[in-house]
Design a protein around this motif. Structure first.
Motif, PDB file in Angstrom:
ATOM      1  N   TRP A  58       0.847  -1.200   0.000  1.00 16.57           N
ATOM      2  CA  TRP A  58       0.000   0.000   0.000  1.00 16.57           C
ATOM      3  C   TRP A  58       0.872   1.235   0.000  1.00 16.57           C
ATOM      4  CZ3 TRP A  58      -3.433  -1.324   4.846  1.00 16.57           C
ATOM      5  CH2 TRP A  58      -4.181  -2.476   4.590  1.00 16.57           C
ATOM      6  N   MET A  95      -3.911  -1.616  -3.085  1.00 13.21           N
ATOM      7  CA  MET A  95      -4.760  -0.800  -2.227  1.00 13.21           C
ATOM      8  C   MET A  95      -5.380  -1.703  -1.155  1.00 13.21           C
ATOM      9  SD  MET A  95      -4.656   2.265  -3.501  1.00 13.21           S
ATOM     10  CE  MET A  95      -6.090   3.120  -2.908  1.00 13.21           C
ATOM     11  N   PRO A  96      -5.755  -1.120  -0.024  1.00 12.89           N
ATOM     12  CA  PRO A  96      -6.412  -1.923   1.016  1.00 12.89           C
ATOM     13  C   PRO A  96      -7.750  -2.465   0.523  1.00 12.89           C
ATOM     14  CG  PRO A  96      -5.786   0.244   1.863  1.00 12.89           C
ATOM     15  CD  PRO A  96      -5.555   0.261   0.391  1.00 12.89           C
TER      16      PRO A  96
END
Length: 117
Positions: free
Chosen positions: A17, A23-24
C-alpha cells in the motif's frame, strides 16, 4: 508492522500500500479510519491526500525526527502518515524535551488520551 498487526494482515500488504502497488481491501476501511482517527471519506478523497503529501518535506522531516532533532513542526508535517500511537509517543518525547508549552501545537494531532496524560 504495527498497522499490519492491528489489521490482522501481513506487513508485506501494508508495504505494498505504501509503495502504491496495491490498495487496502474495502472491508479494511472502517478499521483504517478508526486507527488513524479519520473518516472513511477522508481516506477515499484522493484530492485531500494529494494536497497534503509533499514527498520532499516528508523525507526530510522523517530524517530529522528519527535523528532526535525533530520538534513539533516536523511532527505536524508528517503526522498524516503516522498512526495515532506513533504520534502520541513522538509528541510525548517532544514535550519532555521542549517543555509543556509545545503541547498547544500538538493537540490537533494527538489522541485525547495522550493529551489527558
Amino acid at each position: 508492522m504495527s498497522l499490519a498487526d492491528q489489521l490482522d494482515i501481513s506487513y508485506q500488504a501494508v508495504s505494498n500500500w505504501e509503495r502504491g502497488e496495491s490498495m487496502p481491501d474495502i472491508s479494511k476501511l472502517p478499521q483504517l479510519a478508526h486507527i488513524f482517527d479519520v473518516r472513511i471519506d477522508d481516506i477515499l478523497d484522493e484530492s485531500k491526500r494529494a494536497e497534503s503529501y509533499n514527498p520532499a518535506l516528508f523525507t526530510e522531516s522523517q530524517k530529522i525526527f528519527s535523528e532526535g532533532y525533530g520538534g513539533a513542526a516536523e511532527l505536524l508535517a508528517i503526522s498524516s502518515f503516522l498512526s495515532k500511537p506513533t504520534i502520541d509517543a513522538c509528541a510525548k518525547e517532544i514535550i519532555e524535551r521542549e517543555g509543556k508549552g509545545v503541547i498547544v501545537f500538538l493537540t490537533s494531532v494527538m489522541s485525547e488520551n495522550a493529551i489527558d496524560e
